[in-house]
Design an enzyme around this catalytic site. Structure first.
Site, PDB file in Angstrom:
ATOM      1  N   LYS A   8       4.784  -6.377 -67.576  1.00  0.00           N
ATOM      2  CA  LYS A   8       5.029  -5.425 -66.492  1.00  0.00           C
ATOM      3  C   LYS A   8       4.393  -5.870 -65.271  1.00  0.00           C
ATOM      4  O   LYS A   8       3.398  -6.586 -65.123  1.00  0.00           O
ATOM      5  CB  LYS A   8       4.861  -3.956 -66.890  1.00  0.00           C
ATOM      6  CG  LYS A   8       5.991  -3.340 -67.832  1.00  0.00           C
ATOM      7  CD  LYS A   8       5.681  -2.203 -68.066  1.00  0.00           C
ATOM      8  CE  LYS A   8       6.881  -1.437 -69.031  1.00  0.00           C
ATOM      9  NZ  LYS A   8       6.619  -0.140 -69.323  1.00  0.00           N
ATOM     10  N   ARG A  15       4.568  -1.853 -77.486  1.00  0.00           N
ATOM     11  CA  ARG A  15       5.844  -2.114 -77.687  1.00  0.00           C
ATOM     12  C   ARG A  15       5.653  -3.731 -76.498  1.00  0.00           C
ATOM     13  O   ARG A  15       5.410  -3.688 -75.361  1.00  0.00           O
ATOM     14  CB  ARG A  15       6.594  -1.264 -76.719  1.00  0.00           C
ATOM     15  CG  ARG A  15       8.162  -1.784 -76.348  1.00  0.00           C
ATOM     16  CD  ARG A  15       8.776  -0.430 -75.866  1.00  0.00           C
ATOM     17  NE  ARG A  15      10.260  -0.644 -75.451  1.00  0.00           N
ATOM     18  CZ  ARG A  15      10.913  -1.243 -74.463  1.00  0.00           C
ATOM     19  NH1 ARG A  15       9.884  -1.783 -73.634  1.00  0.00           N
ATOM     20  NH2 ARG A  15      12.192  -1.504 -74.419  1.00  0.00           N
TER      21      ARG A  15
END
Length: 271
Positions: free
Chosen positions: A209, A244
């Site tokens: 991210k 995740r």
């Protein structure tokens, strides 16, 4: 008493190890791997590979939630998702999570063998609570606002109690990258344990991210593995139960080392 995260027939004890959730995006436009698994055969092959690499959970998403994403309808998401879910369910034995914020898609997914509903909008549509209450699925509920994480999680637990959803079925996600500043993302990674409510599981998803890129010179998404592992390792030290990830094999190795240090994980000696 041992705390657990339960999802249908699966029970994941908490505190002993970190669980790795492998990402399977069956979308043409996800921020990091859009289109890569947008074919049932390749998606199934990738799911099997993630399971073989040690993934504890596989998370299937049929709608991108990258910054600036274009929302597709519930009907379109369901039509895209279900064929992949049916094929992957036949191919793997680990729990399957479905990344959706549509109650109708969640309900249909549970009919076809999903074990967990992962809602990035935090069950803002209360129909999600009703659907989850009718099932014995796991519920991953994410905070997607700029502040008030602990307060939001406390309200989530109250609603779960109201709808009869056992707390052991609830996993809370502070929402790295969702309406958060860079400094707040870093704080969550550094101190995610302080957001725990009633010993419910905590999930952290920082893989590739913007928070990773911003901290290390913004390399391309697929070149952020080392940064991702650093971020997730620190989140494990601060209390994360599930991470995740896109890169399962490397993340499994990293979590085993982190767990050995942080949790005293009694893995097999490797010297």
């Amino acid at each position: 008493m041992q705390k657990v995260f339960k999802a249908r027939n699966y029970t994941l004890p908490l505190g002993e190890k970190t669980y790795v959730m492998g990402i399977l995006n069956v979308t043409p436009d996800s921020f990091s791997d859009g289109g890569k698994w947008f074919n049932i055969d390749s998606a199934v092959e990738h799911a099997i590979q993630m399971q073989n690499d040690g993934a504890d959970i596989i998370d299937i998403g049929a709608q991108s939630t990258r910054p600036g994403y274009t929302k597709i309808s519930a009907e379109e998401e369901e039509n895209r998702l279900i064929p992949f879910l049916k094929a992957v369910r036949k191919a793997v034995s680990v729990p399957i999570s479905i990344d959706t914020f549509y109650p109708s898609v969640a309900e249909k997914s549970l009919e076809y063998g999903a074990d967990i509903i992962n809602d990035v909008t935090g069950y803002v549509d209360e129909e999600m609570y009703r659907i989850s209450a009718k099932s014995d699925c796991g519920c991953i509920i994410m905070h997607d606002k700029a502040d008030g994480i602990k307060e939001f999680f406390e309200s989530v637990i109250e609603k779960c109690d109201k709808y009869g959803i056992a707390r052991e079925r609830v996993c809370l996600d502070p929402g790295i990258g969702f309406n958060k500043t860079h400094s707040m993302n870093l704080e969550i990674l550094r101190e995610c344990g302080k957001y725990r409510v009633d010993e419910c599981a905590i999930l952290i998803g920082a893989s590739r991210k913007r928070v990773i890129g911003a901290a290390c010179g913004n390399p391309p998404f697929d070149q952020r593995l080392a940064g991702t592992i650093a971020a997730h390792t620190l989140s494990i030290a601060s209390g994360a139960d599930i991470i995740r990830v896109h890169d399962v094999a490397e993340s499994v190795q990293a979590t085993k080392v982190a767990d050995s240090i942080v949790r005293g994980y009694n893995g097999q000696d490797c010297y």
